[in-house]
Design a protein around this motif. Structure first.
Motif, PDB file in Angstrom:
ATOM      1  N   VAL A  11     -58.630  -3.004  20.808  1.00 23.81           N
ATOM      2  CA  VAL A  11     -58.197  -3.348  19.578  1.00 23.81           C
ATOM      3  C   VAL A  11     -59.463  -3.558  18.672  1.00 23.81           C
ATOM      4  O   VAL A  11     -59.457  -3.099  17.518  1.00 23.81           O
ATOM      5  CB  VAL A  11     -57.273  -4.336  19.350  1.00 23.81           C
ATOM      6  CG1 VAL A  11     -56.779  -4.769  17.639  1.00 23.81           C
ATOM      7  CG2 VAL A  11     -55.849  -4.211  20.076  1.00 23.81           C
ATOM      8  N   GLY A  12     -60.386  -4.336  19.171  1.00 27.08           N
ATOM      9  CA  GLY A  12     -61.604  -4.697  18.345  1.00 27.08           C
ATOM     10  C   GLY A  12     -62.277  -3.273  18.236  1.00 27.08           C
ATOM     11  O   GLY A  12     -63.160  -3.175  17.099  1.00 27.08           O
ATOM     12  N   PHE A  20     -59.466   5.721  17.764  1.00 26.19           N
ATOM     13  CA  PHE A  20     -58.446   5.013  18.680  1.00 26.19           C
ATOM     14  C   PHE A  20     -58.904   5.246  20.215  1.00 26.19           C
ATOM     15  O   PHE A  20     -59.318   6.267  20.481  1.00 26.19           O
ATOM     16  CB  PHE A  20     -57.172   5.754  18.684  1.00 26.19           C
ATOM     17  CG  PHE A  20     -55.849   5.286  19.363  1.00 26.19           C
ATOM     18  CD1 PHE A  20     -55.569   5.983  20.581  1.00 26.19           C
ATOM     19  CD2 PHE A  20     -55.198   4.351  18.927  1.00 26.19           C
ATOM     20  CE1 PHE A  20     -54.482   5.454  21.195  1.00 26.19           C
ATOM     21  CE2 PHE A  20     -54.173   3.664  19.639  1.00 26.19           C
ATOM     22  CZ  PHE A  20     -53.888   4.504  20.968  1.00 26.19           C
ATOM     23  N   GLY A  21     -58.788   4.272  20.916  1.00 24.32           N
ATOM     24  CA  GLY A  21     -59.385   4.329  22.250  1.00 24.32           C
ATOM     25  C   GLY A  21     -58.355   3.884  23.303  1.00 24.32           C
ATOM     26  O   GLY A  21     -57.645   2.914  23.144  1.00 24.32           O
ATOM     27  N   PHE A  22     -58.233   4.474  24.488  1.00 20.47           N
ATOM     28  CA  PHE A  22     -57.574   4.078  25.650  1.00 20.47           C
ATOM     29  C   PHE A  22     -58.365   3.393  26.828  1.00 20.47           C
ATOM     30  O   PHE A  22     -59.608   4.183  27.161  1.00 20.47           O
ATOM     31  CB  PHE A  22     -56.684   5.304  26.225  1.00 20.47           C
ATOM     32  CG  PHE A  22     -55.389   5.785  25.293  1.00 20.47           C
ATOM     33  CD1 PHE A  22     -54.546   4.835  25.348  1.00 20.47           C
ATOM     34  CD2 PHE A  22     -55.675   7.087  24.254  1.00 20.47           C
ATOM     35  CE1 PHE A  22     -53.254   5.252  24.426  1.00 20.47           C
ATOM     36  CE2 PHE A  22     -54.650   7.405  23.516  1.00 20.47           C
ATOM     37  CZ  PHE A  22     -53.524   6.454  23.678  1.00 20.47           C
ATOM     38  N   ASN A  23     -57.952   2.638  27.471  1.00 15.43           N
ATOM     39  CA  ASN A  23     -58.696   2.310  28.699  1.00 15.43           C
ATOM     40  C   ASN A  23     -58.059   3.344  29.925  1.00 15.43           C
ATOM     41  O   ASN A  23     -56.773   3.041  30.133  1.00 15.43           O
ATOM     42  CB  ASN A  23     -58.364   0.830  28.921  1.00 15.43           C
ATOM     43  CG  ASN A  23     -59.108   0.198  30.361  1.00 15.43           C
ATOM     44  OD1 ASN A  23     -59.660   1.123  30.955  1.00 15.43           O
ATOM     45  ND2 ASN A  23     -58.855  -1.019  30.442  1.00 15.43           N
ATOM     46  N   THR A  24     -58.861   4.163  30.162  1.00 15.91           N
ATOM     47  CA  THR A  24     -58.764   4.861  31.388  1.00 15.91           C
ATOM     48  C   THR A  24     -58.858   4.516  32.519  1.00 15.91           C
ATOM     49  O   THR A  24     -58.729   5.102  33.520  1.00 15.91           O
ATOM     50  CB  THR A  24     -59.559   6.327  31.097  1.00 15.91           C
ATOM     51  OG1 THR A  24     -60.964   5.898  30.991  1.00 15.91           O
ATOM     52  CG2 THR A  24     -58.978   6.872  29.791  1.00 15.91           C
ATOM     53  N   ASP A  25     -59.365   3.288  32.974  1.00 21.42           N
ATOM     54  CA  ASP A  25     -59.640   2.531  34.060  1.00 21.42           C
ATOM     55  C   ASP A  25     -58.249   2.495  34.740  1.00 21.42           C
ATOM     56  O   ASP A  25     -57.528   1.407  34.432  1.00 21.42           O
ATOM     57  CB  ASP A  25     -60.501   1.563  34.031  1.00 21.42           C
ATOM     58  CG  ASP A  25     -60.807   0.766  35.279  1.00 21.42           C
ATOM     59  OD1 ASP A  25     -61.081  -0.334  35.516  1.00 21.42           O
ATOM     60  OD2 ASP A  25     -60.391   1.386  36.321  1.00 21.42           O
ATOM     61  N   HIS A 165     -46.325  -3.710  15.652  1.00 16.66           N
ATOM     62  CA  HIS A 165     -45.788  -2.361  15.329  1.00 16.66           C
ATOM     63  C   HIS A 165     -46.446  -1.810  13.877  1.00 16.66           C
ATOM     64  O   HIS A 165     -46.686  -0.605  14.161  1.00 16.66           O
ATOM     65  CB  HIS A 165     -44.230  -2.541  14.959  1.00 16.66           C
ATOM     66  CG  HIS A 165     -43.469  -1.343  14.807  1.00 16.66           C
ATOM     67  ND1 HIS A 165     -43.127  -0.627  15.817  1.00 16.66           N
ATOM     68  CD2 HIS A 165     -42.836  -0.526  13.961  1.00 16.66           C
ATOM     69  CE1 HIS A 165     -42.464   0.527  15.671  1.00 16.66           C
ATOM     70  NE2 HIS A 165     -42.380   0.519  14.417  1.00 16.66           N
ATOM     71  N   LEU A 166     -46.886  -2.296  13.144  1.00 15.12           N
ATOM     72  CA  LEU A 166     -47.574  -1.688  12.086  1.00 15.12           C
ATOM     73  C   LEU A 166     -48.919  -1.458  12.240  1.00 15.12           C
ATOM     74  O   LEU A 166     -49.472  -0.268  12.078  1.00 15.12           O
ATOM     75  CB  LEU A 166     -47.686  -2.712  10.849  1.00 15.12           C
ATOM     76  CG  LEU A 166     -46.168  -2.791  10.189  1.00 15.12           C
ATOM     77  CD1 LEU A 166     -46.327  -3.916   8.945  1.00 15.12           C
ATOM     78  CD2 LEU A 166     -45.814  -1.637   9.426  1.00 15.12           C
ATOM     79  N   ARG A 167     -49.781  -2.168  13.274  1.00 12.52           N
ATOM     80  CA  ARG A 167     -51.178  -1.909  13.735  1.00 12.52           C
ATOM     81  C   ARG A 167     -51.028  -0.737  14.465  1.00 12.52           C
ATOM     82  O   ARG A 167     -51.955  -0.033  14.355  1.00 12.52           O
ATOM     83  CB  ARG A 167     -51.546  -2.999  14.444  1.00 12.52           C
ATOM     84  CG  ARG A 167     -52.088  -3.890  13.498  1.00 12.52           C
ATOM     85  CD  ARG A 167     -52.935  -5.254  14.294  1.00 12.52           C
ATOM     86  NE  ARG A 167     -52.354  -5.693  15.462  1.00 12.52           N
ATOM     87  CZ  ARG A 167     -52.960  -6.408  16.221  1.00 12.52           C
ATOM     88  NH1 ARG A 167     -54.053  -7.007  15.914  1.00 12.52           N
ATOM     89  NH2 ARG A 167     -52.315  -6.595  17.317  1.00 12.52           N
ATOM     90  N   ASN A 172     -52.157   5.114  15.207  1.00  5.61           N
ATOM     91  CA  ASN A 172     -51.662   6.346  15.443  1.00  5.61           C
ATOM     92  C   ASN A 172     -51.948   7.424  14.444  1.00  5.61           C
ATOM     93  O   ASN A 172     -52.391   8.453  14.472  1.00  5.61           O
ATOM     94  CB  ASN A 172     -50.426   6.427  15.906  1.00  5.61           C
ATOM     95  CG  ASN A 172     -50.032   5.841  17.268  1.00  5.61           C
ATOM     96  OD1 ASN A 172     -51.120   6.009  18.032  1.00  5.61           O
ATOM     97  ND2 ASN A 172     -48.943   5.300  17.521  1.00  5.61           N
ATOM     98  N   ILE A 173     -51.759   6.962  13.172  1.00  2.40           N
ATOM     99  CA  ILE A 173     -52.114   7.605  11.945  1.00  2.40           C
ATOM    100  C   ILE A 173     -53.652   8.125  11.938  1.00  2.40           C
ATOM    101  O   ILE A 173     -54.013   8.919  11.647  1.00  2.40           O
ATOM    102  CB  ILE A 173     -51.612   7.090  10.703  1.00  2.40           C
ATOM    103  CG1 ILE A 173     -50.054   7.221  10.650  1.00  2.40           C
ATOM    104  CG2 ILE A 173     -52.010   7.562   9.398  1.00  2.40           C
ATOM    105  CD1 ILE A 173     -49.232   6.252   9.590  1.00  2.40           C
TER     106      ILE A 173
END
Length: 184
Positions: A11-12, A20-25, A165-167, A172-173
């Motif tokens: 989130v930071g 937007f970033g995903f933790n792929t670990d 939910h809004l975040r 995503n937008i």
């Protein structure tokens, strides 16, 4: 809770980088997901599973009692058959000269039919118990799956606050906007 959120999405990172970033670990996220799902399954499914197993236990015990009653009837028939056998043996001694071989055949047929009846009753009892066990296992599986799914949905809905939910929607937008810019 902060560690759980950071394990899924950073989130930071959104505010500073604007992406937007995903933790792929996979080693960091899968144990958390599995522990959450297992915890929910154990918490919500324990009572229902105990009730279902107790009900099935009573049904199986009733089936066993019924089978034992059938067995008792078969034993009673066996005793009657033995009494009749004794009577036939007495008559056989009296009529030995005239028809010993015929009486012996009748004796064997009586014993064979009694044993066949007992064997059929025993097979029926075993098949009934096996069928009831399989049916109980299938019912328990279905109930546990339904309870787990329902519990997971309730947990997800209760954890998803309006702000989160809004975040998520906003992130995503932004992600789709970035993708649109890259494609253009």
């Amino acid at each position: 809770m902060k560690n759980v959120t950071d394990s899924f999405v950073s989130v930071g990172h959104w505010a500073s980088a604007g992406s937007f970033g995903f933790n792929t670990d996979i080693l960091a996220t899968n144990p958390i997901n599995l522990s959450l799902v297992l915890g929910v399954l154990i918490f919500f499914g324990k009572g229902v599973l105990n009730d279902l197993l107790d009900n099935r236990k009573q049904r199986i015990l009733n089936t066993i009692r019924n089978s034992e009653e059938l067995r008792g009837g078969a034993i009673e028939q066996l005793e009657k058959a033995r009494a009749r056998l004794r009577q036939v043996e007495i008559e056989a001694d009296q009529f030995r000269i005239n028809g010993y071989s015929e009486i012996e055949r009748e004796k064997l047929n009586l014993i064979n039919s009694t044993y066949k009846t007992l064997e059929q009753l025993e097979n029926y009892k075993n098949e009934t118990i096996h069928f009831e066990q399989q049916r109980a296992i299938n019912q328990v599986r279905q109930r546990v799956f339904q309870q787990a799914l329902q519990g997971a949905l309730e947990t997800l809905n209760s954890c998803l606050t309006g702000e989160l939910h809004l975040r998520t929607i906003s992130a995503n937008i932004d992600m789709f906007g970035s993708m649109q810019e890259i494609m253009d």
